[in-house]
Write an enzyme that holds these catalytic residues in place. Structure first.
Site, short mmCIF file in Angstrom:
data_model
loop_
_atom_site.label_atom_id
_atom_site.label_comp_id
_atom_site.label_asym_id
_atom_site.label_seq_id
_atom_site.Cartn_x
_atom_site.Cartn_y
_atom_site.Cartn_z
N SER A 59 -1.08 4.60 0.61
CA SER A 59 -0.22 4.09 1.68
C SER A 59 1.19 4.68 1.56
O SER A 59 1.35 5.89 1.57
CB SER A 59 -0.21 2.56 1.66
OG SER A 59 0.31 2.03 2.86
N ASP A 205 -5.87 1.84 5.66
CA ASP A 205 -4.97 1.78 4.50
C ASP A 205 -5.75 1.72 3.19
O ASP A 205 -6.63 0.87 3.00
CB ASP A 205 -4.07 0.55 4.64
CG ASP A 205 -2.91 0.58 3.68
OD1 ASP A 205 -3.13 0.58 2.47
OD2 ASP A 205 -1.76 0.61 4.16
#
Length: 728
Positions: A59, A205
Site C-alpha cells: 500500500s 490493497d
C-alpha cells in the site's frame, strides 16, 4: 603441515575480503498517510550509510519503496509528497476544463454522479467510490524515470509490491509490468478505490493479505530484514463507541493479524522499527514534515542495531552510484497502440491523441488528452505506459470501460427558501445512454420534479470521431411562473406557463472550451393560469424560431468558480414564416470572470437580455430577483421583456480540504424593463449581501442575508445555485 596451515591462513583472509556483506532487505508496511514516516526512515538510513539491497512494500509502503527503488533521491521524495495535491488522488473527475461545453451546460443540473448504471438486468454499481484516474496520473508522474523498466529486478534496487487477490484473498507479489500500475494495485483500498485488473486477477490493497512483507524481502534474498511497522494498534473497548470506530477496528484486525504473522518470522539479526505515530491518522497527508521526522527519529533511536550494517565511505559512494538513476530523457515514440475494453472503434480514441509518431513524448499534452478522454464519461480509467522498442518507445494507451456502463444515472437538487412564503425546491435525475454507435452517439433524458418541473430528452450525434461537429435533436416540456408589472412597477398579474417544443441544432466544438451552435425550435406555450389583469387573448401561443449561440466556458465550477471565464452570446429570432405567433429578435449575453489570490477569490458577472425588434410576449419574459440575482428581492419580483444585471462577489475560504467552508460579501445591481430603451441610472435596483456556506457534493449550501436600496431585508438558505443558470 606447516605449509597447509600457512595456506589456510592466507586463503581465509582472502575469502573474508572477497565475501559479500549481508544482503539488507527493507519491508515497509501500509498505513495511508502514515506511510510518509517511511521516507524519514530512509533519510536516517542514508545518514548512517546503511544500504538497502532489496525492498518491498504494501500500500503506502509500496509507493515509498517504488520511488526509492527507482533511484529518486530521498530529498526529492520528501518534496514531492509535501507539494502533492493528495485530495485530488481521491477524485476521478479531472475538472470541467476537460469536459466539452455541451456537458458543462448540464453539470450544474446533475452534479451528483455516484457511479450507478442501468441495464436490462437492473441497477449496476461501480467497484469503488474512486476509480483511481487522477491517482494513476500522479503515479505515472512519480515513476516517470523508470517508465521503460518492466522487470522490477532491473531497477537500481530490486522491488516488489504486495497486493491481494480479491477473489481468493491470497497475497499477490508484483515484480514486473508497469511500476505505476503495481503501486496502484497495492494501495487499492477496498470500497474506496476500484480494484485493478492485472493478469486476469482483480487486485486490491495488499494490507488485507500481508501488510508487512517480511517474507517477501526474505524470498528476494535478504539476509537481514529491516521491518518498518506503522500498522494501527487495536483500540480498546472504551474507544469503540461509534459506528466508524467499529468498522475501523474490523479493518485493523485484518492487517494486525497478518502483520503479527510476519513479525514472527524475524530473527535476532533482523531489526524492527515502530515510529511513534500516536495521534496521527491514515488521512493526515498535510502532516508530511512531522511524519518524516517521526520516522527518522525511530531509525536514529535504533542506531546501535543499524550501525553494524553501515558501509565505509568508499563502499557507500559505490552503492549510491549504483542506486542513482538519472531522470528519464524524452523518449521518441515509434508507434501508438490503443488497448483495453472500449466498446468504440480504436479510431475514436486515436483521433483524440495529439502525440505524433516519430516525435519525442510530450507528457503534458498526453495527460491533457487522456483527461479529455476520461471527461467523456465512458471510461473507468484512461492511462498510458511505455514499452521499449529499440532506441525508441511504443506508447500504449489503455482504457478500461466502466463496468457499470454504458448507461448512467446522475442526480441534482436545488433549494431556495427566503424564510417567508417563497420556497423553491426541485429534484432532478438524468439517464445518459452512451456509445450508441461507432461515432459515440448519446441519448440523455432528464426529469425534474418540484416547483419548476420539466422533462427533456435529447439525442447527441457526432458527425466525426473527434466530436468537432455534431447534431442535437430534442423534445422538451417545462413549466415556469412569471410576474407581470405595469409601467409604474406595480405587479398586475401572476402567470403560469407551460412549454412544449422540439428542437434541432448543428454544433461545432472549437477546442474543449468553445462551442458554436445553430438551432431551430418549434412548439407552443400554454397559459395555464393567470391571476390579475388579462394579458393575452389566447391560451396557446405558437413558437417557432432560429438561434445562434456562441459559448466559451473555462470555469472550474458552475457553483463556486475560482478560476476561468464564461462568455455566452445568443441571438434568437421568431417569425410567422417559421410558424410562430410572435415576430421578434432577442440578444442575450452573459459574462463571468474570476480571480484568485491564495484563498481569497472574486467573481464578477454581467448579464443582459434585450428584444431588439418586435415584442416577445409574456411567455418570453426575463426574470430577476432571488439569490444572487438582486438578492434582496423575491424570485420573479423583477420581470420584463428586457433585463440587466451586474454583480461582484468576494469569497474567503476556510477549513481543510475535506470540509471547506467560506464567507463572503456581494453587491448586485440591475432591473427589468419593457425595453432597455426605457432604462436610466435612477431605475437601477441595488442589493448588498453577506453569506457563508460549505461546499458539498450537491454544490454549495449557503446562508445569506441581503439588503436593498428600498430599505428591505431578505434572507436565504440556498443549495445548488449556479452562476451560469441565467444563460442556460
Amino acid at each position: 603441515m606447516p605449509i597447509l596451515l600457512i595456506l589456510l591462513l592466507l586463503i581465509c583472509p582472502l575469502r573474508l575480503l572477497g565475501s559479500e556483506r549481508p544482503v539488507v532487505g527493507l519491508a515497509l508496511s501500509g498505513g495511508g498517510a502514515k506511510g510518509m514516516a517511511h521516507v524519514g526512515v530512509l533519510r536516517a538510513l542514508e545518514e548512517m550509510h546503511v544500504p538497502v539491497d532489496v525492498i518491498a512494500g504494501t500500500s503506502a509502503g509500496a509507493a515509498v519503496a517504488a520511488l526509492y527503488a527507482s533511484g529518486m533521491p530521498v530529498e526529492e521524495i520528501e518534496q514531492r509528497f509535501i507539494e502533492m495535491d493528495w485530495v485530488s488522488s481521491f477524485r476521478d473527475d479531472p475538472g470541467r476544463a476537460y469536459k466539452p461545453v455541451r456537458r458543462k451546460s448540464m453539470d450544474w443540473l446533475y452534479p451528483v454522479t455516484p457511479g450507478i448504471g442501468v441495464s436490462a438486468s437492473g441497477i449496476k454499481l461501480g467497484g469503488g467510490l474512486v476509480s483511481g484516474q487522477n491517482l494513476g496520473f500522479i503515479l505515472n508522474e512519480l515513476t516517470r524515470r523508470a517508465g521503460l523498466v518492466k522487470d522490477f529486478d532491473d531497477l537500481p534496487i530490486p522491488f516488489r509490491a504486495v497486493a491481494t487477490d480479491l477473489e481468493t484473498g491470497e497475497q499477490v507479489v508484483i515484480g514486473e509490468g508497469s511500476l505505476a500500475e503495481a503501486i496502484r494495485a497495492s494501495m487499492s483500498i477496498p470500497g474506496v478505490y476500484a480494484p485493478v485488473s492485472m493478469d486476469g486477477r482483480l487486485l486490491v490493497d495488499g494490507g488485507v493479505a500481508n501488510n508487512l512483507p517480511v517474507s517477501v524481502v526474505r524470498n528476494m534474498g535478504a539476509d537481514v530484514v529491516i521491518a518498518v511497522d506503522i500498522t494501527d494498534p487495536l483500540m480498546d473497548k472504551d474507544e469503540l463507541q461509534q459506528a466508524l470506530s467499529v468498522v475501523g477496528q474490523l479493518t485493523t484486525m485484518l492487517t494486525r493479524r497478518n502483520t503479527e504473522v510476519q513479525l514472527a518470522m524475524l530473527t535476532e539479526r533482523d531489526i524492527i522499527l515502530r515510529p511513534d505515530l500516536d495521534g496521527l491518522g491514515s488521512a493526515d497527508f498535510h502532516q508530511a514534515p512531522v511524519l518524516f521526522e517521526l520516522g527518522a527519529t525511530e531509525a536514529r533511536n535504533e542506531a546501535v542495531q543499524l550501525n553494524h550494517l553501515a558501509l565505509d565511505e568508499a563502499e557507500w559512494s559505490r552503492w549510491i552510484a549504483r542506486r542513482t538513476m538519472p531522470e528519464a530523457e524524452q523518449q521518441r515514440i515509434s508507434g501508438i497502440r490503443i488497448s483495453g475494453d472500449s466498446r468504440l472503434s480504436p479510431e475514436f480514441l486515436r483521433s483524440r491523441i495529439r502525440q505524433s509518431v516519430g516525435e519525442p513524448l510530450d507528457i503534458d499534452i498526453l495527460e491533457e488528452d487522456l483527461k479529455r478522454i476520461y471527461g467523456l464519461g465512458y471510461y473507468e480509467t484512461a492511462s498510458y505506459s511505455l514499452r521499449p522498442d529499440g532506441d525508441a518507445a511504443l506508447l500504449d494507451i489503455q482504457v478500461r470501460q466502466k463496468s457499470w456502463g454504458p448507461n448512467y444515472l446522475a442526480f441534482g437538487l436545488a433549494y431556495e427558501g427566503n424564510f417567508n412564503s417563497d420556497t423553491r425546491f426541485n429534484v432532478a435525475s438524468a439517464l445518459r445512454m452512451t456509445e450508441l454507435n461507432n461515432l459515440g452517439a448519446e441519448w440523455t433524458t432528464g426529469l425534474q420534479l418540484g416547483t419548476h418541473p420539466w422533462i427533456r430528452s435529447q439525442w447527441f450525434q457526432p458527425v466525426s470521431y473527434g466530436f468537432e461537429r455534431f447534431l442535437l435533436a430534442g423534445v422538451e416540456y417545462r413549466e415556469e411562473s412569471f410576474s407581470a408589472f405595469d409601467n409604474a412597477g406595480e405587479r398586475i398579474a401572476e402567470v403560469d406557463v407551460s412549454y412544449r417544443q422540439a428542437d434541432l441544432a448543428v454544433g461545432f466544438d472549437m477546442g474543449v472550451n468553445n462551442e458554436v451552435r445553430f438551432g431551430y425550435r418549434r412548439g407552443y406555450a400554454r397559459i395555464d393560469e393567470a391571476l390579475g389583469a388579462s394579458l393575452i387573448d389566447r391560451d396557446a401561443i405558437d413558437r417557432g424560431g432560429l438561434s445562434l449561440q456562441l459559448v466559451h466556458d473555462s470555469l472550474d465550477s458552475p457553483f463556486l468558480p475560482r478560476d476561468g471565464y464564461f462568455a455566452g452570446l445568443r441571438l434568437e429570432a421568431e417569425r410567422p414564416e417559421l410558424r410562430a405567433d410572435r415576430n421578434y429578435d432577442r440578444v442575450t449575453t452573459l459574462l463571468i470572470g474570476t480571480g484568485q489570490w491564495q484563498r481569497t477569490g472574486v467573481v464578477g458577472l454581467f448579464y443582459a437580455s434585450s428584444v431588439t425588434h418586435g415584442e416577445a410576449g409574456i411567455e418570453n419574459a426575463r426574470q430577476l430577483g432571488g439569490f444572487r440575482q438582486l438578492s434582496a428581492y423575491s424570485t420573479g419580483e423583477v420581470a420584463g421583456e428586457d433585463a440587466l444585471l451586474a454583480s461582484v462577489m468576494g469569497i474567503q475560504e476556510f477549513g481543510g480540504p475535506y470540509l471547506p467552508w467560506f464567507m463572503g460579501a456581494g453587491f448586485e445591481t440591475g432591473n427589468a424593463w419593457h425595453s432597455l430603451g426605457d432604462a436610466n441610472w435612477n431605475d437601477l435596483l441595488r442589493s448588498w449581501s453577506l453569506f457563508t456556506g460549505v461546499d458539498t457534493f450537491l454544490g454549495p449550501i449557503q446562508l445569506a442575508a441581503a439588503y436593498n436600496n428600498e430599505a428591505e431585508w431578505g434572507a436565504y438558505l440556498n443549495i445548488g445555485f449556479s452562476f451560469t443558470r441565467l444563460f442556460n
